[in-house]
Design an enzyme around this catalytic site. Sequence first.
Site, PDB file in Angstrom:
ATOM      1  N   LYS A 169      39.506  29.894  36.427  1.00 54.44           N
ATOM      2  CA  LYS A 169      38.739  28.648  36.536  1.00 54.44           C
ATOM      3  C   LYS A 169      38.691  27.984  35.158  1.00 54.44           C
ATOM      4  O   LYS A 169      37.629  27.744  34.576  1.00 54.44           O
ATOM      5  CB  LYS A 169      37.340  28.928  37.083  1.00 54.44           C
ATOM      6  CG  LYS A 169      36.729  27.726  37.793  1.00 54.44           C
ATOM      7  CD  LYS A 169      35.506  28.137  38.593  1.00 54.44           C
ATOM      8  CE  LYS A 169      34.834  26.942  39.256  1.00 54.44           C
ATOM      9  NZ  LYS A 169      35.691  26.323  40.293  1.00 54.44           N
ATOM     10  N   ARG A 180      34.361  36.747  37.230  1.00 56.32           N
ATOM     11  CA  ARG A 180      35.456  35.778  37.220  1.00 56.32           C
ATOM     12  C   ARG A 180      35.522  35.042  35.888  1.00 56.32           C
ATOM     13  O   ARG A 180      36.612  34.784  35.362  1.00 56.32           O
ATOM     14  CB  ARG A 180      35.315  34.793  38.380  1.00 56.32           C
ATOM     15  CG  ARG A 180      36.505  33.875  38.534  1.00 56.32           C
ATOM     16  CD  ARG A 180      36.439  33.101  39.833  1.00 56.32           C
ATOM     17  NE  ARG A 180      35.304  32.185  39.903  1.00 56.32           N
ATOM     18  CZ  ARG A 180      35.019  31.429  40.953  1.00 56.32           C
ATOM     19  NH1 ARG A 180      35.781  31.475  42.031  1.00 56.32           N
ATOM     20  NH2 ARG A 180      33.966  30.623  40.946  1.00 56.32           N
TER      21      ARG A 180
END
Length: 399
Positions: free
Chosen positions: A244, A141
């Site tokens: 993120k 991620r």
Amino acid sequence: MGLITALQVFISLRACQIGTMQLRSSNALRASAGAKRCIKRCSRPLSLRCLATAQATKPNVQIDWNTLGFGLQHVAQTMYVADWTADNGWNQGTVKPYGPLPLMPSAQVLNYGQSVFEGMKAQRTANGNVVLFRPDRNAARMAAGAARLSMPPLPEQQFVEAVAETVRANVDWVPPLGKGSFYLRPLLLGSGPILGLGPAPSYTFTVFGAAVGSYFKSGQLTPIDLIVEEHFHRAAPGGMGGTKAAGNYSPVLVTQLEAKKSNYADVVYLDAKTDTYLEEVSSCNIFIRKGQTIKTPPLKGTILPGVTRDSIIQLARRHGYEVLEEDVSVHEAMGADEVFTSGTAVVVSSVGSLTYRGNRRSFVAEGAAGSTALELYNALTQLQTEQVEDPFGWMYKVC
């Protein structure tokens, strides 16, 4: 060489042999590199201390484990830092005392916001180990977020080992089983100076951590009250909601702080296109249940692909639920049998009530967690602490 020293070296080398065999059995490529790092680590007292402390019932720091909150009151003493330059790529990185990072006022991150981060936890287990949960997913991620922000991703193997090394160096800050966790914050930022808009000329990757308890002040299993936000949006199609990125989080503070003034724990955001469908809470994903069917908003680029979210989906299916990743209207949520959230920090949190346009819908009795939220919370945390078998291969043993 004294008897004690010789014994320490033997134990240290034996620990390395065991670790290398475990790595080889899971992944031959990682084993070769991992063995080299293990030999290097075992030349220091750190590996012996990590092994001994992992087996101990209580870590060797003066912390009241019964009163842990979620914050930096018990930040660990060391952090991992690595640097990238165009000429040399990522260096090996090192563990150093926790403290300020050197940044010029012209650092890209301070002016244009190149920064992505992760949230992870290390925990003690019923088997006396210290473990991480699916660190490869966090590595992937962060790499995806780095690509979106034109930053050089850290190789997965270096990312995972950096996090593990941070845990080993600060193993005393990993709370006893059932008392909390060691929250880790891997952070990638454009640290090099720049004036015009563009990628930073150099980058820094760091990992620091702190001993923490429940994310919400009311306690881990106490239901939370949420309100649906109707004016502001967290993300929009084609934007940054699925990464993120550091810049995604401060904009939610204006609504979150206002909600807390009215005694709500957090805010649920709607889609920016129609103001009809749930997306996510400020810092976690959301699920609803109707009968034996669980639904959660799909990954369309506007919500974060949570590691805990994915884990809950797989666990719920294993527990006999039908799980659908599809649009959830706010009206459907208001009519659900149960609502809950998931995330690394919150784990699984039961939603006590949802308020929309002044209408408050309660889902559980006062102070009682929803049955499905409790079931999946127990399933997840028991797996994470090695109280049950891990059929997915999610756990990563640190020491």
